[in-house]
Scaffold this motif. Structure first.
Motif, mmCIF file in Angstrom:
data_model
loop_
_atom_site.group_PDB
_atom_site.id
_atom_site.type_symbol
_atom_site.label_atom_id
_atom_site.label_comp_id
_atom_site.label_asym_id
_atom_site.label_seq_id
_atom_site.Cartn_x
_atom_site.Cartn_y
_atom_site.Cartn_z
ATOM 1 N N ARG A 107 0.841 -1.202 0.000
ATOM 2 C CA ARG A 107 0.000 0.000 0.000
ATOM 3 C C ARG A 107 0.873 1.247 0.000
ATOM 4 O O ARG A 107 1.926 1.274 0.649
ATOM 5 N N TYR A 108 0.382 2.282 -0.686
ATOM 6 C CA TYR A 108 1.082 3.568 -0.702
ATOM 7 C C TYR A 108 0.088 4.694 -0.461
ATOM 8 O O TYR A 108 -1.075 4.625 -0.882
ATOM 9 N N ARG A 109 0.565 5.737 0.211
ATOM 10 C CA ARG A 109 -0.149 6.998 0.292
ATOM 11 C C ARG A 109 0.797 8.053 -0.285
ATOM 12 O O ARG A 109 1.879 8.279 0.245
ATOM 13 N N GLU A 133 -2.281 -1.208 -3.522
ATOM 14 C CA GLU A 133 -3.336 -0.257 -3.166
ATOM 15 C C GLU A 133 -2.683 1.107 -2.984
ATOM 16 O O GLU A 133 -1.647 1.226 -2.339
ATOM 17 N N TRP A 134 -3.274 2.153 -3.549
ATOM 18 C CA TRP A 134 -2.655 3.468 -3.412
ATOM 19 C C TRP A 134 -3.689 4.578 -3.541
ATOM 20 O O TRP A 134 -4.774 4.382 -4.081
ATOM 21 N N ILE A 179 -2.725 4.753 9.262
ATOM 22 C CA ILE A 179 -1.978 4.123 8.171
ATOM 23 C C ILE A 179 -1.825 2.639 8.487
ATOM 24 O O ILE A 179 -1.185 2.278 9.482
ATOM 25 N N THR A 183 2.260 0.141 4.953
ATOM 26 C CA THR A 183 2.024 1.248 4.034
ATOM 27 C C THR A 183 3.238 2.170 4.011
ATOM 28 O O THR A 183 3.802 2.495 5.057
#
Length: 309
Positions: A107-109, A133-134, A179, A183
């Motif tokens: 996952r990334y933000r 997922e981002w 978070i 992530t």
């Protein structure tokens, strides 16, 4: 490090005040390999070297794209690119170099402010291709000043645009307050945004790239020795002189550019001794390892350093 010539193949405005340049090999050959997060140095003239993130498709080696924000109060680099670098002109470049590499994660933000979207743009495509997922939160002064919004539209609601004149400052809470484990958070933009993100985000999850040096709290400046392992010389670095200036003053040629600890050009291997890191490039883990240092700003925590120079 690679230094070579490219030609400006196209110029177009990606937003108000943001000029995108397409660069190619003058003979039509492939350009060097790069990964999302990489930047290149444009050698625009004596004393005029600037770093710009690559924001095209890394798989397309026939061309590079950079985007340059016109900064009227800047130091001359953006004015030169906007006003003097035309289609067909050749310019020397150095790199690519990457201190903002996209690490594997489920996952990334992503958080971008203004021209900080440039290194993030190819990261989104890479995250998408990896099945991660981002989401992206992208802010700017106004919608018209935000570059590449048409390209971002294909990602749908995973991209949240937040022009300041419509919605105020970026609301970081929904992105950063909770978070999930695993992530990674990638952020690039102006200093106030980076500082705000750092305050809210766990250090181990955050990766940032800065345009301006971060305020540092190092030890008091004092004199120390630097041994240049390859040159067989030992230099005294006075309290009011940088390692870079001492090394260059001794006639040893080293690559450097920003002299502010933000570009990574002068990164040098440390063979012995404890660096006093004052750069805005290395992660906390890299600082703790002490294997490299940016000699334009960083110093020594003891009496002696041994560098691979």
């Amino acid at each position: 490090m690679n230094e070579f010539e490219v030609v400006v193949d196209a110029r177009e405005f990606a937003a108000d005040g943001v000029l995108a340049l397409t660069l190619r090999d003058p003979l039509g050959g492939d350009l060097p390999v790069w990964e999302p997060g990489a930047h290149v140095d444009l050698l625009l003239g004596p004393g005029l070297e600037r770093q710009y993130s690559l924001c095209s498709d890394p798989a397309d080696r026939s061309a590079w794209r950079i985007a340059v924000l016109r900064e009227p109060a800047g130091r001359g680099g953006s004015a030169y690119v906007h006003g003097q670098l035309g289609v067909g002109d050749k310019v020397r470049v150095r790199g690519p170099r990457n201190h903002f590499r996209l690490e594997p994660a489920p996952r990334y933000r992503f958080v971008a402010g203004g021209i900080g979207i440039t290194p993030i743009l190819p990261m989104l495509a890479a995250a998408e291709a990896a099945g991660a997922e981002w989401s992206l939160l992208y802010g700017g002064r106004s919608r018209g000043s935000m570059a590449f919004t048409a390209e971002l539209a294909r990602y749908g609601d995973r991209v949240a645009l937040a022009p300041q004149d419509e919605s105020g400052l970026l609301d970081l809470g929904p992105v950063l307050d909770e978070i999930p484990d695993g992530t990674l958070v990638y952020c690039c933009g102006p200093t106030p945004l980076l500082d705000a993100v750092e305050e809210r985000c766990p250090g181990g999850a955050l990766r940032v790239e800065r345009f301006q040096p971060k305020a540092q709290q190092g030890a008091a400046d004092s004199e120390f020795e630097v041994e240049l392992a390859r040159s067989g010389r030992t230099l005294v670095v006075p309290a009011d002189v940088s390692v870079l200036d001492a090394v260059r003053g001794a006639g040893v040629e080293v690559l450097y550019s920003c002299t502010e600890g933000t570009c990574g050009t002068c990164e040098t291997d440390v063979l012995d001794g404890a660096p006093d890191h004052r750069d805005s490039v290395l992660t906390e883990e890299e600082r703790a390892a002490g294997e490299t240092m940016m000699i334009c700003v960083s110093r020594c925590r003891g009496a002696r350093l041994v560098l691979d120079l």
